[in-house]
Design a protein around this motif. Structure first.
Motif, PDB file in Angstrom:
ATOM      1  N   LYS A 190      -1.137  -4.480   5.020  1.00  0.00           N
ATOM      2  CA  LYS A 190       0.152  -4.664   5.697  1.00  0.00           C
ATOM      3  C   LYS A 190       1.240  -5.042   4.702  1.00  0.00           C
ATOM      4  O   LYS A 190       2.384  -4.612   4.845  1.00  0.00           O
ATOM      5  N   LEU A 192       1.417  -4.100   1.614  1.00  0.00           N
ATOM      6  CA  LEU A 192       1.787  -2.854   0.943  1.00  0.00           C
ATOM      7  C   LEU A 192       2.615  -1.981   1.877  1.00  0.00           C
ATOM      8  O   LEU A 192       3.578  -1.344   1.465  1.00  0.00           O
ATOM      9  N   ALA A 193       2.215  -1.975   3.145  1.00  0.00           N
ATOM     10  CA  ALA A 193       2.945  -1.160   4.120  1.00  0.00           C
ATOM     11  C   ALA A 193       4.396  -1.608   4.199  1.00  0.00           C
ATOM     12  O   ALA A 193       5.313  -0.792   4.157  1.00  0.00           O
ATOM     13  N   GLY A 195       6.083  -3.196   1.937  1.00  0.00           N
ATOM     14  CA  GLY A 195       6.746  -2.855   0.687  1.00  0.00           C
ATOM     15  C   GLY A 195       7.091  -1.378   0.601  1.00  0.00           C
ATOM     16  O   GLY A 195       8.039  -0.990  -0.052  1.00  0.00           O
ATOM     17  N   ASN A 196       6.304  -0.553   1.269  1.00  0.00           N
ATOM     18  CA  ASN A 196       6.558   0.883   1.262  1.00  0.00           C
ATOM     19  C   ASN A 196       7.727   1.262   2.141  1.00  0.00           C
ATOM     20  O   ASN A 196       8.585   2.021   1.752  1.00  0.00           O
ATOM     21  N   SER A 197       7.716   0.767   3.366  1.00  0.00           N
ATOM     22  CA  SER A 197       8.775   1.151   4.285  1.00  0.00           C
ATOM     23  C   SER A 197       8.842   0.180   5.437  1.00  0.00           C
ATOM     24  O   SER A 197       7.928   0.101   6.247  1.00  0.00           O
ATOM     25  N   GLY A 263       7.978  -3.386  -4.798  1.00  0.00           N
ATOM     26  CA  GLY A 263       7.063  -3.509  -3.674  1.00  0.00           C
ATOM     27  C   GLY A 263       6.294  -2.236  -3.377  1.00  0.00           C
ATOM     28  O   GLY A 263       6.621  -1.163  -3.867  1.00  0.00           O
ATOM     29  N   GLY A 264       5.231  -2.392  -2.593  1.00  0.00           N
ATOM     30  CA  GLY A 264       4.513  -1.232  -2.088  1.00  0.00           C
ATOM     31  C   GLY A 264       3.345  -0.776  -2.929  1.00  0.00           C
ATOM     32  O   GLY A 264       2.626   0.133  -2.540  1.00  0.00           O
TER      33      GLY A 264
ATOM     34  N   TYR B  91       6.929   6.772   6.730  1.00  0.00           N
ATOM     35  CA  TYR B  91       5.522   6.563   6.423  1.00  0.00           C
ATOM     36  C   TYR B  91       5.318   5.666   5.226  1.00  0.00           C
ATOM     37  O   TYR B  91       6.250   5.331   4.524  1.00  0.00           O
ATOM     38  N   PHE B  92       4.083   5.296   5.011  1.00  0.00           N
ATOM     39  CA  PHE B  92       3.751   4.435   3.878  1.00  0.00           C
ATOM     40  C   PHE B  92       3.220   5.326   2.768  1.00  0.00           C
ATOM     41  O   PHE B  92       2.048   5.691   2.765  1.00  0.00           O
ATOM     42  N   ARG B  94       2.468   4.965  -0.349  1.00  0.00           N
ATOM     43  CA  ARG B  94       1.438   4.576  -1.301  1.00  0.00           C
ATOM     44  C   ARG B  94       0.230   3.942  -0.626  1.00  0.00           C
ATOM     45  O   ARG B  94      -0.517   3.208  -1.235  1.00  0.00           O
ATOM     46  N   LEU B  95       0.064   4.249   0.655  1.00  0.00           N
ATOM     47  CA  LEU B  95      -1.189   3.876   1.329  1.00  0.00           C
ATOM     48  C   LEU B  95      -1.946   5.157   1.643  1.00  0.00           C
ATOM     49  O   LEU B  95      -1.398   6.251   1.614  1.00  0.00           O
ATOM     50  N   MET B 103      -2.322   2.194  11.056  1.00  0.00           N
ATOM     51  CA  MET B 103      -1.618   0.943  10.797  1.00  0.00           C
ATOM     52  C   MET B 103      -1.249   0.193  12.073  1.00  0.00           C
ATOM     53  O   MET B 103      -1.361  -1.023  12.138  1.00  0.00           O
TER      54      MET B 103
END
Lengths: 324, 500
Positions: A190, A192-193, A195-197, A263-264, B91-92, B94-95, B103
């Motif tokens: 979460k 990372l999520a 940090g991604n968006s 982040g991410g 979307y993510f 880098r996941l 998620m």
């Protein structure tokens, strides 16, 4: 058994750090032959490297979630002062340790609350905290100790065991626990999520504030342990100067370990290797007889080189995204 | 047969006083595929945002399954069963694929509390398989092709048992076979009773896929008919609808001079490919096309914001290889960006600073800017471009959109450039200021400058330009001159169907 995946970038960075660490160790091994024991170097490493590694583990989560904490050095100052005051009052060692860890944890959680509650960017909130907590430590020491003369001396060996005896054990156990946590909890995903968006988090029904809070909360646990080792390995706690500039060292280690400063992206193992790399590098410079004035310059140049490369790549990618 | 699933009752929305949606009525039955078409800025995106919970309507109500609902957040809409696949996928990157899919849901765990990654990936795989997809769930989302990303977005939407799927331009980045795969999936969903709201500029797709078509124009629902009973020309007519009643100034001489800007086979993937044209002195060249067709990318490449990959550009007869926008400005080429607020201004700066930044290097003496000279030049520019401001010290953010745009023009035109690239110069500008800006553009061409006018406003681009290049998916799909310059032809070319 490890299902957490690593991007190609992270694999490269980790490989780089492993090779770098091994080469540095070899170099130190060769240099130390005349007049010293390699075993001593390794044994002495734990208390020196543990605070950076532990605080770095906490910061990894926070940076992965797209935030930051610039106040870790000042938080250690407050935690150290609380510890010193308790020792001064001759409270049993375990209570002193608990007080130190709890203080650091509480301040880290407070940082989280402020960042999410005020809706101000983490860099500003914790920059304010950097000054605020440092002052808090001084006020606390001054008001709790009569005749406070700038530092709190801790001579009794009973109060030094976490830093001097158990540092290695604490370090290894914490790293192991962090590794298991990373592989068996949804929370790091979460972070990372987020940090991604942030937008995608919102769409998935996740609360970005709560995610941020867990990152600071977990960071506080690690920071508490870091503070404990930091303050119990020294003989005198000087609230005005203890852990001064520590946050930069920690952030340097985290970024060197492949965590994306925006982040991410990032993994615990990278931070561990990154801190180790910085420590071995400084040891190597000492054993190689490099002028102490130059040691800092070389260390700084290496961080700049690695991270500068990273940012340049990031900038290019960002430019393309913006245009698209 | 099937009942009403969704009903929009007089939904209206306006942004900053400009109506994006006038009261709109729309009905959707269960299992129906409704195509929503309209020009850029017709209100399609606003409608989708309201349905997906991103924006709240100013008035009117949404009846979902017969009950009035008000979505507070995108997640609530999702929970209710409305899944939206936006143009930009949230979307993510880098996941992993599995984490992206799962998620929002609880993850499978071992008895001791740890995440059971094996089951997580198995569950993700099952969800993908259900949609006929076979994508490794360990891959990072960023490493996938855009088609795969799109497919995963749909798979995720469906895993929530959505009853209405909204797709906004889903085929913009897909190749032909990928589009066909998408369609076969959508048809499968339709048979399962899922309703689909399909928004696209590509009319051929609308005709192929939908049961019914609704046409939006200027925020109003102007027509709605069943797809079987309608032909392409009718849809296009309803889309453009409004007669060309606006009067566009034309005081410039009709003869054109020597070529000022020339492009030969210029490409930069993934934005535009093989672009060739000449812009002459005293000529206004319109650049039409859909949002994302590569027009702005092309303009920015000409301006030197990023390098081109192949081809050749010439500016004023010399080869043009800009390394930076600074070089472009000095060589006599200026660019007015599309998003004024974000790319054009520091909003807190005063009118004076905003304008003089364009020419302050010309009047600087020994590193200092003579204030009085600066003030007088700015004041002259304000008069010349009829910028209405109480004082040149007023912050730029307090000005109206039209006046801001004129400031931007004033900033660069005081340098007397030879080539001017305008990107959506009248977007968000009221009618009065629009006319003034049009007159200014005409005047500029009359002074022998070459103007490249990017605009999504069809009457504007038709009324102002001497000829129009229409872009479609990064390529010039048609060049229109004289009699062929009609709204219908522009729309046809922009959606990839050349009317021959």
């Amino acid at each position: 058994m490890f299902h957490v995946h690593y991007s190609r970038f992270l694999v490269q960075r980790i490989a780089f750090l492993v090779v770098g660490n091994v080469l540095l160790l070899l170099a130190i091994f060769v240099l130390v032959q005349d007049g010293g024991s390699f075993a001593d170097v390794i044994l002495n490493a734990a208390p020196n490297v543990a605070p950076t590694v532990l605080a770095g583990l906490g910061l990894t989560g926070i940076i992965c979630a797209g935030a930051i904490d610039l106040s870790v050095g000042s938080i250690i100052a407050v935690a150290g002062t609380v510890f010193g005051v308790l020792v001064h009052r001759q409270v049993p060692p375990f209570v002193c340790y608990a007080g130190c860890v709890a203080t650091a944890w509480c301040l880290s959680v407070l940082n989280g609350y402020l960042v999410r509650g005020l809706g101000i960017s983490a860099i500003i909130v914790t920059l304010a905290g950097l000054a605020f907590y440092r002052g808090l430590a001084l006020i606390l020491a001054d008001s709790a100790i009569t005749g406070f003369g700038g530092n709190i001396s801790i001579q009794d060996d009973a109060y030094h065991s976490p830093g001097k005896v158990y540092a290695g054990a604490i370090l290894i156990l914490t790293i192991a626990a962090a590794g298991i946590w990373e592989n068996s909890s949804k929370t790091p995903s979460k972070w990372l999520a987020l940090g991604n968006s942030e937008e995608a988090c919102r769409l998935a029904g996740l609360s970005s504030g709560r995610i941020l809070q867990t990152a600071y909360g977990a960071g506080g646990v690690f920071l508490g342990l870091a503070a404990l080792i930091y303050v119990t390995r020294i003989q005198a706690i000087e609230p005005a100067r203890i852990a001064l500039g520590f946050e930069l060292q920690v952030i340097g280690a985290v970024i060197l370990g492949g965590t994306n400063i925006f982040g991410g992206e990032g993994r615990y193992i990278g931070t561990v290797l990154g801190s180790l790399f910085l420590y071995l590098l400084s040891e190597f410079l000492v054993y190689a007889g490099v002028n102490p004035y130059f040691q800092e310059v070389v260390a700084g140049a290496i961080i700049l080189f690695v991270i500068g490369l990273d940012c340049a790549m990031h900038r290019k990618r960002k430019m393309l995204e913006e245009v698209a | 047969m099937s009942g009403l699933l969704l009903e929009l009752d007089s939904i209206a929305k306006s942004f900053g006083g400009i109506a994006a949606l006038k009261p709109v009525q729309l009905k959707l039955r269960a299992g129906e595929v409704l195509g929503l078409v309209g020009e850029n800025g017709a209100g399609k995106s606003t409608l989708i945002k309201i349905l997906s919970g991103v924006e709240r309507p100013d008035s009117g109500q949404i009846l979902w399954n017969g009950h009035a609902v008000a979505f507070e957040s995108p997640f609530q809409a999702l929970e209710a069963g409305i899944a939206t696949i936006h143009q930009e996928l949230a979307y993510f990157g880098r996941l992993s694929v599995a984490e992206n899919l799962m998620m929002g849901d609880p993850w499978p765990r071992y008895r001791w509390g740890g995440v059971n990654w094996k089951d997580l990936h198995r569950e993700a795989k099952t969800r993908l398989n259900r949609c006929g997809l076979n994508i490794p769930t360990h891959r990072l989302f960023n490493e996938l092709s855009s088609a795969q990303k799109q497919e995963i977005a749909i798979a995720r939407a469906l895993s929530r048992k959505s009853r209405l799927l909204i797709l906004d331009e889903p085929t913009a980045s897909l190749s032909e076979p990928e589009v066909e795969r998408l369609f076969s999936q959508l048809n499968k969903l339709r048979r399962q009773g899922v309703s689909i709201l399909y928004v696209s500029h590509r009319l051929d797709e609308i005709l192929e896929l939908t049961d019914r078509v609704a046409v939006l124009r200027d925020g109003e629902l102007v027509a709605s008919y069943s797809t079987n009973s309608v032909d392409l020309n009718r849809i296009v007519k309803d889309m453009v609808g409004r007669p060309l009643d606006q009067v566009f100034p034309r005081n410039r001489a009709s003869e054109i001079g020597s070529p000022m800007l020339e492009l030969r086979g210029v490409s930069r993937s993934p934005f535009f490919y093989d672009i060739s044209f000449k812009a002459h002195a005293g000529e206004i060249v319109g650049l039409a096309g859909l949002v994302g067709a590569g027009r702005s990318g092309l303009a920015r490449a000409i301006y030197g914001l990023y390098p081109i990959e192949s081809g050749k550009m010439c500016l004023l007869g010399r080869e043009w290889r800009p390394r930076s926008p600074c070089e472009a400005v000095r060589s006599g080429l200026v660019y007015l960006p599309e998003e004024r607020k974000r790319q054009g201004f520091v909003l807190d700066h005063s009118v004076r600073d905003s304008i003089s930044i364009g020419f302050s290097d010309l009047i600087t003496k020994c590193g200092l800017i003579p204030r009085r000279l600066e003030d007088s030049r700015v004041e002259a520019a304000c008069r010349r471009f009829s910028i209405r401001t109480s004082s040149i010290r007023q912050p730029i953010r307090t000005l109206s959109g039209g006046n801001q745009q004129k400031c931007l023009l004033a900033r660069w035109l005081d340098r007397d450039p030879a080539v001017i690239v305008l990107d959506e110069p009248t977007r968000g500008v009221d009618i009065g200021a629009k006319a003034e800006i049009h007159a200014l553009i005409d005047q500029l061409a009359g002074q022998g400058k070459a103007v490249l006018l990017i605009s999504s406003d069809l009457p504007e681009v038709l009324g102002m330009s001497d000829r129009i290049l229409v872009m479609h998916r990064g390529r010039v799909s048609d060049e229109l001159r004289g009699e062929r310059m009609t709204q219908e032809n522009v729309i046809m070319a922009a959606s990839g169907m050349c009317a021959k």
